[in-house]
Design a protein around this motif. Structure first.
Motif, PDB file in Angstrom:
ATOM      1  N   UNK A   1       0.824  -1.194   0.000  1.00  0.00           N
ATOM      2  CA  UNK A   1       0.000   0.000   0.000  1.00  0.00           C
ATOM      3  C   UNK A   1       0.865   1.253   0.000  1.00  0.00           C
ATOM      4  N   UNK A   2       0.297   2.290  -0.541  1.00  0.00           N
ATOM      5  CA  UNK A   2       0.847   3.635  -0.403  1.00  0.00           C
ATOM      6  C   UNK A   2      -0.214   4.473   0.302  1.00  0.00           C
ATOM      7  N   UNK A   3       0.068   4.872   1.532  1.00  0.00           N
ATOM      8  CA  UNK A   3      -0.924   5.563   2.354  1.00  0.00           C
ATOM      9  C   UNK A   3      -0.946   7.055   2.051  1.00  0.00           C
ATOM     10  N   UNK A   4      -2.162   7.579   2.021  1.00  0.00           N
ATOM     11  CA  UNK A   4      -2.371   9.008   1.796  1.00  0.00           C
ATOM     12  C   UNK A   4      -3.333   9.534   2.856  1.00  0.00           C
ATOM     13  N   UNK A   5      -2.952  10.613   3.483  1.00  0.00           N
ATOM     14  CA  UNK A   5      -3.799  11.236   4.497  1.00  0.00           C
ATOM     15  C   UNK A   5      -4.498  12.445   3.880  1.00  0.00           C
ATOM     16  N   UNK A   6      -5.815  12.485   4.005  1.00  0.00           N
ATOM     17  CA  UNK A   6      -6.572  13.627   3.505  1.00  0.00           C
ATOM     18  C   UNK A   6      -7.367  14.235   4.656  1.00  0.00           C
ATOM     19  N   UNK A   7      -7.588  15.518   4.593  1.00  0.00           N
ATOM     20  CA  UNK A   7      -8.314  16.223   5.636  1.00  0.00           C
ATOM     21  C   UNK A   7      -9.795  16.272   5.323  1.00  0.00           C
ATOM     22  N   UNK A   8     -10.586  16.270   6.368  1.00  0.00           N
ATOM     23  CA  UNK A   8     -12.040  16.358   6.240  1.00  0.00           C
ATOM     24  C   UNK A   8     -12.496  17.772   6.560  1.00  0.00           C
ATOM     25  N   UNK A   9     -13.688  18.162   6.152  1.00  0.00           N
ATOM     26  CA  UNK A   9     -14.154  19.533   6.423  1.00  0.00           C
ATOM     27  C   UNK A   9     -14.188  19.894   7.901  1.00  0.00           C
ATOM     28  N   UNK A  10     -14.333  18.910   8.797  1.00  0.00           N
ATOM     29  CA  UNK A  10     -14.392  19.227  10.229  1.00  0.00           C
ATOM     30  C   UNK A  10     -13.018  19.201  10.882  1.00  0.00           C
ATOM     31  N   UNK A  11     -11.947  19.082  10.107  1.00  0.00           N
ATOM     32  CA  UNK A  11     -10.598  19.096  10.647  1.00  0.00           C
ATOM     33  C   UNK A  11     -10.019  17.739  10.950  1.00  0.00           C
ATOM     34  N   UNK A  12     -10.737  16.670  10.656  1.00  0.00           N
ATOM     35  CA  UNK A  12     -10.224  15.330  10.882  1.00  0.00           C
ATOM     36  C   UNK A  12      -9.363  14.863   9.722  1.00  0.00           C
ATOM     37  N   UNK A  13      -8.901  13.633   9.825  1.00  0.00           N
ATOM     38  CA  UNK A  13      -8.092  13.066   8.756  1.00  0.00           C
ATOM     39  C   UNK A  13      -8.570  11.658   8.425  1.00  0.00           C
ATOM     40  N   UNK A  14      -8.461  11.316   7.151  1.00  0.00           N
ATOM     41  CA  UNK A  14      -8.794   9.987   6.658  1.00  0.00           C
ATOM     42  C   UNK A  14      -7.559   9.392   6.003  1.00  0.00           C
ATOM     43  N   UNK A  15      -7.377   8.096   6.180  1.00  0.00           N
ATOM     44  CA  UNK A  15      -6.253   7.398   5.558  1.00  0.00           C
ATOM     45  C   UNK A  15      -6.769   6.580   4.384  1.00  0.00           C
TER      46      UNK A  15
END
Length: 413
Positions: free
Chosen positions: A86-100
Motif C-alpha cells: 500500500x501507499x498511504x495518503x492522508x486527507x483532511x475532512x471539512x471538520x478538521x479530521x483526517x482519513x487514511x
C-alpha cells in the motif's frame, strides 16, 4: 443382550469409518448446493447472469462446514492474508479530521484506469484478510484499488472527537470527491463489506444520481439493526461474535480517547450492533463525552425506479457513462423478512443475491478454503462486468418500473 467384554481393537476401525462416513453424508446432505436467489430488474439480472459465471451455478459451501456460524468463524481463522503493498495518503475532512486512503501499488496504471474503492467492516481496515483478497482480485483484473479506512482504524492520530458511524456518510463523500478529483476520467466503483456496505447503501440513498459511481456492491450489510442485535444477543452468537466485536470497539475507543478521560464507549455496550448504531464521539480536552444517536440501518430499496438508490456516474474513458446498479451478497441465515427481496423485483437498477448457505462475510467453498471465497469470485466478476461491459448497463437507464413488472411472478429458479 450386550457383550460382557468390551469391543476389541479390531472392531474399532470399522466403527470409526462408519461414523465418519455417516457424518460426511450428513454434512453433504445439509450442505447440498443450491442456486442463490438473484432478485432484481429482469434486464439487470440477465446482465449479471450473462457476465458473472458464479451466479449461474449453485454455491457449493465447504462440505465440512456448511453452517453459517462455522463459516463465519473459520473464515477469520483459515483465510490467508495476501501480500499487498500500500501507499498511504492522508486527507483532511471539512471538520478538521483526517482519513487514511491506502492505495494498492499501481504506479504504472494510466490515469483513466477504472478504480475500485473498498470500505471495510466494523473496526476493520485495509489489513483485514477479506479486504486484502478483494484488493488482490481488483489489481489482478487490471484495476486500481484504494481502501478507505474509518477514522482511527489504521492506527493514525484522531484529530477530532469523532470516529465513524453506519449512517454517517460525510467521510465517504469526502473520499469519493478526492478520488474523482485526482482521477477525473477514471470510472469509479465502490464496494463495502458489512458496516462498509451499510455506509455505502446509505450514501447511495442520499446522493442518488449524484453519487459519482458507475456501480456499487454491498456484501453482508445489516438491513435491520434491531433484528441483527437480537440475533447477536442470543447466547451462542453472543459468545462467538458479540463479545469479540464489542471488545474490539472498546479497545479502539480506549486507544483513541485522551489519557485521563472517560467515555461511555469504554463501558461494555449491549451489543456490537448497538455500539455501531451511533456516531462515537470522544471527549475533547475538558469536555464531557457525548454520543449522537442516529438510524444505522441500510437503506431499504425504494419502490420506484427514480429513487435515490439508482446510481449514475459521469466519468470519461472506457466503460464510463451513466451506469446504474448495486449488488448485495448476504447469507440467508439472517431473517429473510428483513431482506427486501420483493421490492428488488420492481427496481431495474438493483439486484439482491441471497445464498442458502454461508456466514457473515464467510462464503467458504472448496475442501481447504484458505485462498478466496465465493464472495471474492462474485466481486471480481462483478467489477469486471461493469468496467468491461458498461455499455450494456447504460441501456438500463431507459428501464422503468413497468419493465420490471413484466417479470410478473418471475421469482428465481
Amino acid at each position: 443382550m450386550f457383550p460382557e467384554e468390551p469391543l476389541g481393537a479390531a472392531a474399532l476401525p470399522p466403527l470409526l469409518l462408519a461414523a465418519a462416513a455417516a457424518a460426511l453424508l450428513g454434512l453433504c446432505w445439509a450442505g447440498a448446493p443450491k442456486r442463490p436467489v438473484l432478485a432484481g430488474g429482469p434486464r439487470f439480472v440477465a446482465f449479471l447472469r450473462r457476465r458473472c459465471p458464479a451466479l449461474r451455478a449453485p454455491f457449493r459451501p465447504t462440505a465440512w462446514c456448511p453452517e453459517g456460524r462455522l463459516q463465519t468463524v473459520l473464515r477469520a481463522l483459515l483465510q490467508s492474508c495476501p501480500a499487498v503493498r500500500y501507499r498511504s495518503e492522508s486527507i483532511r475532512t471539512p471538520d478538521g479530521g483526517q482519513l487514511i486512503l491506502d492505495w494498492a501499488d499501481g504506479s504504472a496504471l494510466p490515469a483513466a484506469c477504472p478504480t475500485v474503492l473498498l470500505l471495510p467492516g466494523l473496526a476493520g481496515s485495509s489489513q483485514a484478510s477479506y479486504v486484502l483478497h478483494m484488493v488482490r482480485g481488483a489489481t489482478r483484473a487490471g484495476y486500481r484499488a484504494v481502501v478507505l479506512n474509518n477514522r482511527g482504524c489504521r492506527g493514525e492520530e484522531l484529530l477530532t472527537p469523532r470516529t465513524f458511524c453506519a449512517s454517517n456518510t460525510e467521510d465517504l463523500e469526502t473520499a469519493i470527491a478526492h478520488i474523482r478529483g485526482r482521477y477525473p476520467h477514471a470510472p469509479l466503483l465502490a464496494a463495502g463489506v458489512s458496516l462498509g456496505g451499510m455506509q455505502l447503501l446509505n450514501y447511495l440513498a442520499r446522493r442518488g444520481r449524484a453519487a459519482g459511481l458507475v456501480a456499487a456492491m454491498a456484501a453482508s450489510p445489516c438491513w435491520d439493526p434491531l433484528e441483527t442485535t437480537a440475533s447477536l444477543e442470543q447466547p451462542l452468537n453472543a459468545l462467538l461474535f458479540n463479545r469479540r466485536l464489542a471488545a474490539s470497539l472498546c479497545q479502539l475507543i480506549q486507544r483513541l480517547a485522551p489519557s485521563g478521560s472517560s467515555t461511555s464507549a469504554t463501558r461494555r455496550p449491549p451489543s456490537a450492533t448497538a455500539a455501531a448504531a451511533s456516531t462515537t464521539r470522544l471527549p475533547a480536552p475538558r469536555a464531557s463525552c457525548t454520543a449522537s444517536a442516529c438510524p444505522c440501518s441500510a437503506s431499504t430499496p425504494p419502490t420506484t425506479p427514480s429513487a435515490p438508490c439508482t446510481v449514475s456516474g459521469a466519468g470519461g474513458g472506457a466503460g464510463a457513462g451513466p451506469v446504474g446498479g448495486w449488488q448485495r451478497l448476504t447469507p440467508a441465515r439472517w431473517h429473510l423478512a428483513a431482506i427486501p427481496v420483493e421490492a428488488a423485483w420492481r427496481l431495474p437498477h438493483v439486484a439482491l443475491l441471497v445464498t442458502a448457505h454461508g456466514g457473515h462475510i464467510g462464503f467458504l467453498e472448496g475442501l481447504f478454503p484458505r485462498h478466496g471465497t465465493f464472495m471474492d469470485r462474485v466481486f471480481t466478476q462483478f467489477i469486471t462486468a461493469v468496467f468491461e461491459h458498461g455499455e450494456e448497463l447504460q441501456q438500463l437507464e431507459g428501464d422503468g418500473e413497468g419493465a420490471a413488472e413484466q417479470d410478473g411472478a418471475g421469482h428465481p429458479q
